[in-house]
Enzyme design. Sequence first.
Site, mmCIF file in Angstrom:
data_model
loop_
_atom_site.group_PDB
_atom_site.id
_atom_site.type_symbol
_atom_site.label_atom_id
_atom_site.label_comp_id
_atom_site.label_asym_id
_atom_site.label_seq_id
_atom_site.Cartn_x
_atom_site.Cartn_y
_atom_site.Cartn_z
ATOM 1 N N ASP A 36 0.905 -1.214 0.078
ATOM 2 C CA ASP A 36 0.036 0.110 -0.065
ATOM 3 C C ASP A 36 0.826 1.226 0.010
ATOM 4 O OD1 ASP A 36 -2.166 1.661 2.416
ATOM 5 O OD2 ASP A 36 -2.026 1.713 0.275
ATOM 6 N N ASP A 220 -1.852 5.501 -5.170
ATOM 7 C CA ASP A 220 -2.159 4.651 -3.902
ATOM 8 C C ASP A 220 -2.448 3.202 -4.616
ATOM 9 O OD1 ASP A 220 -4.175 4.861 -1.217
ATOM 10 O OD2 ASP A 220 -2.878 3.497 -1.756
#
Length: 331
Positions: A36, A220
């Site tokens: 992430d 992201d």
Amino acid sequence: DTGSAAAVPIDPRFDIAYVTPVTIGTPPQTLQLDFDTGSSDLWVFSSHTPTSQIRGQEIYTPDKSTTSKLLDGHTWSITYGDGSASRGNVYTDNFTVGGLAVASQAIQCAQQVSSSFTTEESIDGLLGLGFSTLNTVNPASQLTFFDNAKSKLGSPVFTADLKNKQAGTYDFGFIDKAKYTGEITYVPVNPDPGYWTFTSSGYAVGSGNFSGSPITGIADTGTSLVYLPTAIVTAYYRQVQGATNSRNYGGYVFPCSATLPPFTFGVGETKFTIPASYMSYAPVTDGSSTCFGGLQSSSGIGVNIWGDVALKAAFVVFNGANPPTLGWATK
Ligand SMILES: CC[C@H](C)[C@H](NC(=O)[C@H](C)NC(=O)[C@@H](CCSC)NC[C@@H](N)Cc1ccccc1)C(=O)O
């Protein structure tokens, strides 16, 4: 050194998230983590997680590792944009990703996870690849795996080659020329407050003209969708028959049979087109003929997010040099 590991979609039908195998401890315990770039905590389901909050996830048991060490008195607590959260204590232990090893990585063990993590049984935790300034460990914040590995890497980079409904790759320490076409376009990154924040040079809906207004947002890998300013999102769904902004489902939905335009975004002089097929995310509920859009408004978040729907359309270099930059190439 270098590392290379698969990024596997957790659901074969929709690219909700991708997990990558990692090993922790001695003997190695293998977990599947969601890499992430939008956060900087490495946390795992563990022997400290209440069994009522575990539903099929693999767990890390520090007491079974001869190389684990409790980071005494350290705790962590994180909240994510979708309202999910987790918190716990901290160990250090040996950690590897795709053959790349870090001797004493901070492993944040969950003592509490929110319900959406419990119900996502394919995700055993998160591996933050944002800047370490975002790390939530108290009283001393900890370094990400990438920051710990950097000094061992030929080049201080990692790359994301995420794919549509199939396994892609995260590479560490090298740029694989076989994974992209043409040239890589590098753009500046603002590492404050800790995301990979960059500015896109504009967008186009379908075959419409390209609007050169800059869009600042974050890359992201841990977010499924693309969240952009309302003006761009309404311009897109104006081209979709039967699209409505549903309060009930919390975003733009449309008949799954609708014809969607592709969406193009600019990085420097290069243009990336997200195919129409990526722009339909998933049915709102299993079997429904109403689909949820892959592009949604960022007005409720306050940050524009280039999530997996966009990242799947490119080969992305996260360059951790000083100053950091983001590289984008077609593939
Ligand atoms: C509400 C929390 C705000 C968003 C903020 N938190 C963040 O920005 C955290 C680090 N990052 C995130 O919440 C988002 C970026 C939001 S942009 C502000 N990225 C990580 C997220 N996709 C990870 C995830 C993966 C799977 C399931 C759920 C969540 C904070 O702590 O202040």
